[in-house]
Scaffold this motif. Sequence first.
Motif, short mmCIF file in Angstrom:
data_model
loop_
_atom_site.label_atom_id
_atom_site.label_comp_id
_atom_site.label_asym_id
_atom_site.label_seq_id
_atom_site.Cartn_x
_atom_site.Cartn_y
_atom_site.Cartn_z
N LEU A 1 9.96 16.06 -10.11
CA LEU A 1 8.67 15.56 -10.58
C LEU A 1 7.50 16.47 -10.24
N ARG A 2 7.75 17.58 -9.59
CA ARG A 2 6.66 18.48 -9.19
C ARG A 2 5.99 19.14 -10.39
N GLY A 3 4.71 19.43 -10.21
CA GLY A 3 3.95 20.14 -11.22
C GLY A 3 3.55 19.30 -12.42
N GLN A 4 3.61 17.98 -12.27
CA GLN A 4 3.32 17.10 -13.40
C GLN A 4 2.25 16.06 -13.07
N GLY A 5 1.50 16.30 -12.00
CA GLY A 5 0.45 15.37 -11.63
C GLY A 5 0.93 14.08 -10.99
N MET A 6 2.17 14.09 -10.51
CA MET A 6 2.74 12.86 -9.95
C MET A 6 1.98 12.36 -8.73
N ALA A 7 1.56 13.25 -7.84
CA ALA A 7 0.86 12.80 -6.63
C ALA A 7 -0.40 12.02 -7.00
N LEU B 1 -4.80 19.21 -4.10
CA LEU B 1 -4.66 17.84 -4.61
C LEU B 1 -5.90 17.01 -4.28
N PHE B 2 -6.33 17.02 -3.03
CA PHE B 2 -7.42 16.13 -2.64
C PHE B 2 -8.77 16.63 -3.11
N ARG B 3 -8.96 17.94 -3.24
CA ARG B 3 -10.19 18.45 -3.86
C ARG B 3 -10.25 18.02 -5.33
N SER B 4 -9.13 18.10 -6.00
CA SER B 4 -9.06 17.69 -7.40
C SER B 4 -9.30 16.18 -7.53
N PHE B 5 -8.71 15.40 -6.64
CA PHE B 5 -8.92 13.95 -6.65
C PHE B 5 -10.40 13.64 -6.48
N ALA B 6 -11.07 14.30 -5.54
CA ALA B 6 -12.50 14.07 -5.30
C ALA B 6 -13.31 14.44 -6.55
N ARG B 7 -12.99 15.55 -7.19
CA ARG B 7 -13.68 15.94 -8.42
C ARG B 7 -13.48 14.90 -9.51
N GLY C 1 16.66 5.91 -11.60
CA GLY C 1 17.16 5.01 -10.57
C GLY C 1 17.12 5.55 -9.16
N GLN C 2 16.58 6.75 -8.96
CA GLN C 2 16.54 7.38 -7.64
C GLN C 2 15.10 7.62 -7.20
N PRO C 3 14.69 7.17 -6.00
CA PRO C 3 13.35 7.50 -5.52
C PRO C 3 13.13 9.02 -5.50
N SER C 4 12.12 9.46 -6.24
CA SER C 4 11.88 10.90 -6.41
C SER C 4 10.48 11.31 -5.99
N ALA C 5 9.63 10.34 -5.68
CA ALA C 5 8.30 10.60 -5.13
C ALA C 5 7.89 9.35 -4.35
N PHE C 6 7.06 9.56 -3.33
CA PHE C 6 6.69 8.46 -2.46
C PHE C 6 5.31 8.71 -1.88
N THR D 1 0.82 -1.22 0.00
CA THR D 1 0.00 0.00 0.00
C THR D 1 0.86 1.27 0.00
N CYS D 2 2.09 1.14 -0.44
CA CYS D 2 2.98 2.29 -0.62
C CYS D 2 3.52 2.26 -2.05
N VAL D 3 3.91 3.41 -2.55
CA VAL D 3 4.36 3.52 -3.94
C VAL D 3 5.57 4.43 -4.02
N VAL D 4 6.55 4.03 -4.83
CA VAL D 4 7.72 4.85 -5.13
C VAL D 4 7.71 5.20 -6.61
N ALA D 5 8.00 6.46 -6.92
CA ALA D 5 8.29 6.85 -8.31
C ALA D 5 9.79 7.05 -8.37
N GLU D 6 10.41 6.25 -9.19
CA GLU D 6 11.87 6.27 -9.32
C GLU D 6 12.22 6.97 -10.64
N LEU D 7 13.03 7.98 -10.58
CA LEU D 7 13.48 8.71 -11.76
C LEU D 7 14.99 8.52 -11.89
#
Length: 163
Positions: free
Chosen positions: A84-90, A123-129, A55-60, A47-53
């Motif tokens: 990775l910010r500003g690209q919808g990564m979350a 983020l969470f208001r957008s996710f709900a929408r 070869g380096q963890p860059s989002a979690f 139930t956890c996720v890593v975005a690796e860019l």
Amino acid sequence: MDTKNLKIRKPCADDGVALHQLIQQCPPLDLNSTYLYLLQTTHFAETCVVAELDGQPSAFLSGYIKPGTRDTFFLWQVAVGDALRGQGMAKQLIDAVLNREACRDVKYLETTITPDNEASWALFRSFARDRHASLEDAVFFTREQLGGEHDPEVLVRIGPFNN
């Protein structure tokens, strides 16, 4: 961003130190011990996720199925590094975890947010929408319960939605 060097995956124990460092670089997130991140990458890897860019963890994203329920995913932290910010990564990380077999019965997402964390609220208001789901909020932990030196944590509940 060159997405061919991006990999979204389950975390592993080898990520623990890098995730601790990532969270440290993502204020206003609360920094926990390296040990806790090691537990998340092992006990809670499903139930956890890593975005690796490159070869380096860059989002979690860290979270778990809420005890006593099967239909509620509690999102503990989501951190996105500068690259990775500003690209919808979350949202990609949220979708990635909710699409896993471990979350097949999830119909609600819960998280806590401080009142002044505008990025998380957006983020969470957008996710709900996006999920055509309602968003409810109420103070979960008061400043006093958090020792007087931390803003209140507001519980946000989104749902029901379909994965």
